[in-house]
Design an enzyme around this catalytic site. Structure first.
Site, PDB file in Angstrom:
ATOM      1  N   GLY A  40       0.849  -1.201   0.000  1.00 20.67           N
ATOM      2  CA  GLY A  40       0.000   0.000   0.000  1.00 20.67           C
ATOM      3  C   GLY A  40       0.880   1.244   0.000  1.00 20.67           C
ATOM      4  N   ILE A  58       2.464   3.027   2.361  1.00 17.58           N
ATOM      5  CA  ILE A  58       3.739   3.066   3.090  1.00 17.58           C
ATOM      6  C   ILE A  58       4.730   2.072   2.479  1.00 17.58           C
ATOM      7  CG2 ILE A  58       4.847   2.796   5.361  1.00 17.58           C
ATOM      8  CD1 ILE A  58       2.165   3.793   6.607  1.00 17.58           C
ATOM      9  N   ALA A  82       4.401  -1.419  11.377  1.00 20.23           N
ATOM     10  CA  ALA A  82       2.950  -1.488  11.105  1.00 20.23           C
ATOM     11  C   ALA A  82       2.175  -1.643  12.419  1.00 20.23           C
ATOM     12  CB  ALA A  82       2.666  -2.617  10.129  1.00 20.23           C
ATOM     13  N   ARG A  83       1.993  -2.871  12.858  1.00 15.71           N
ATOM     14  CA  ARG A  83       1.355  -3.121  14.149  1.00 15.71           C
ATOM     15  C   ARG A  83       2.028  -4.328  14.798  1.00 15.71           C
ATOM     16  NH1 ARG A  83      -0.299   1.253  14.020  1.00 15.71           N
ATOM     17  NH2 ARG A  83      -2.435   2.045  14.145  1.00 15.71           N
ATOM     18  N   GLU A  88       1.577  -2.953  23.525  1.00 15.44           N
ATOM     19  CA  GLU A  88       2.082  -1.614  23.868  1.00 15.44           C
ATOM     20  C   GLU A  88       1.347  -1.047  25.060  1.00 15.44           C
ATOM     21  OE1 GLU A  88       2.188   1.094  20.527  1.00 15.44           O
ATOM     22  OE2 GLU A  88       3.104  -0.435  19.256  1.00 15.44           O
ATOM     23  N   HIS A 119       7.096   3.468  19.069  1.00 17.52           N
ATOM     24  CA  HIS A 119       5.968   3.790  18.167  1.00 17.52           C
ATOM     25  C   HIS A 119       6.004   5.264  17.725  1.00 17.52           C
ATOM     26  CE1 HIS A 119       1.677   2.361  16.966  1.00 17.52           C
ATOM     27  NE2 HIS A 119       2.197   3.162  16.053  1.00 17.52           N
ATOM     28  N   ILE A 120       7.064   5.601  16.975  1.00 17.89           N
ATOM     29  CA  ILE A 120       7.240   6.996  16.542  1.00 17.89           C
ATOM     30  C   ILE A 120       7.239   7.139  15.012  1.00 17.89           C
ATOM     31  CG2 ILE A 120       8.399   7.905  18.607  1.00 17.89           C
ATOM     32  CD1 ILE A 120      11.105   7.306  17.153  1.00 17.89           C
TER      33      ILE A 120
END
Ligand code: DGY
Length: 326
Positions: free
Chosen positions: A158, A160, A239-240, A269, A287-288
């Site tokens: 996609g 990114i 991503a996650r 997290e 997570h930045i």
């Protein structure tokens, strides 16, 4: 006099660029602390509001939505929306929106920062310097992985994923990608090849994850898949966290099934799986991916515009569940 403006809850302070779009249109309730709003408070406040501007760290689930008697819109301050039960929202006619596009470049940059840092053992080097353990240059000292001419494997082609591939041109990389859909731009412009997961993980030198979190992608990277990777492989996840079985990854890094990893996202997290932070061959970021001034301002503007549009009876620019309007 009682206000006739719609009530909206913003669960944490976001950049003023976004709040400014809402101040004259809504009665805003902004949670004032710079931390995650307590769940109890969120549950208390939700029945009173028509608009909710929330963060990926809040679970917008059945329990919460069942109390949201007046809610028309959940505007997520993120592109990912796995924190929201979209099916439950859609059933209630609640619009869910996100902020795609504006964080693509920032996230692709961070992906490369992690890739370079993990490949060239920058985290270890930084720790050595800070602890004053550097004893001088050595021919066999802190050797890492070459990047030029190697194979980059992208999971998810996609926005990114594409931006990550675009940045690989300078390193003259071969590109493989795994996705449901063919991406003709990637194929034509970057000679990328669409392959299956097993092929990608066994042939790529650098594997970068850009798929959304879902039931289908949960633990996509598991022990079986990690065992198929090259010993020199570097895994990057911006991503996650749920896409990677973190326990299996700790084992893989510890036992050197793969060379290194760079992680910006985690399964639970803000906790990090036991053992991960003790490993030298992993670079950890909090997570930045989208944490640039510009990206966060633009996300705030989009999230606010999405919320405002629905409260004004208009279609927002980025609905996740457009079927609500049909
Ligand atoms: C997102 O938007 O989904 C990122 O994880 C945070 O910006």
């Amino acid at each position: 006099m009682k206000s006739t403006r719609p009530k909206a809850l913003v669960t944490r302070k976001i950049p003023e660029a976004g709040l400014a779009l809402l101040r004259d249109k809504c009665d805003l309730d902004i949670y004032p602390e710079d931390r995650v709003i307590p769940r109890k408070l969120l549950l208390e406040k939700i029945p009173r509001v028509e608009g909710l501007l929330c963060l990926l760290s809040e679970s917008i689930d059945e329990e919460l939505l069942s109390r949201a008697e007046n809610l028309k819109v959940v505007s997520n301050y993120a592109v990912g929306y796995d924190n929201i039960d979209v099916t439950a929202a859609t059933r209630r006619g609640i619009v869910v929106t996100n902020t795609p596009g504006v964080l693509t470049e920032a996230t692709a940059d961070l992906t490369w920062a992690l890739l370079l840092a993990a490949a060239r053992r920058l985290g270890e080097g930084d720790r050595i310097m800070r602890q004053q353990k550097f004893e001088g240059w050595g021919p066999l000292y802190l050797l890492g992985q070459d990047i030029t001419g190697k194979t980059l494997g992208i999971l998810g082609a996609g926005r990114i994923g594409r931006a990550v591939v675009e940045r690989s041109v300078g390193w003259k990389m071969n590109v493989l990608y795994f996705d449901n859909k063919l991406n003709s731009e990637l194929e034509l412009k970057y000679s990328a090849k669409k392959v299956n997961l097993d092929f990608l993980v066994s042939n790529a030198d650098f594997i970068s994850i850009h798929l959304p979190a879902s039931r289908e992608t949960h633990h996509l990277i598991n022990e079986r898949i990690l065992k198929q990777m090259k010993k020199s492989a570097v895994l990057i996840n911006t991503a996650r966290g749920s896409l990677v079985d973190e326990k299996a990854l700790v084992k893989a890094l510890n036992e050197k099934w793969i060379a290194a990893a760079g992680l910006d996202v985690f399964e639970n997290e803000p906790s990090v799986t036991e053992g991960l932070s003790r490993l030298e061959n992993v670079v950890l970021a909090p997570h930045i991916g989208s944490a640039t001034i510009q990206a966060r301002d633009d996300m705030a503007k989009i999230a606010a515009a999405n919320l405002r549009a629905v409260l004004e009876g208009k279609q927002p620019a980025y609905p996740v569940n457009p079927e609500v309007f049909s």
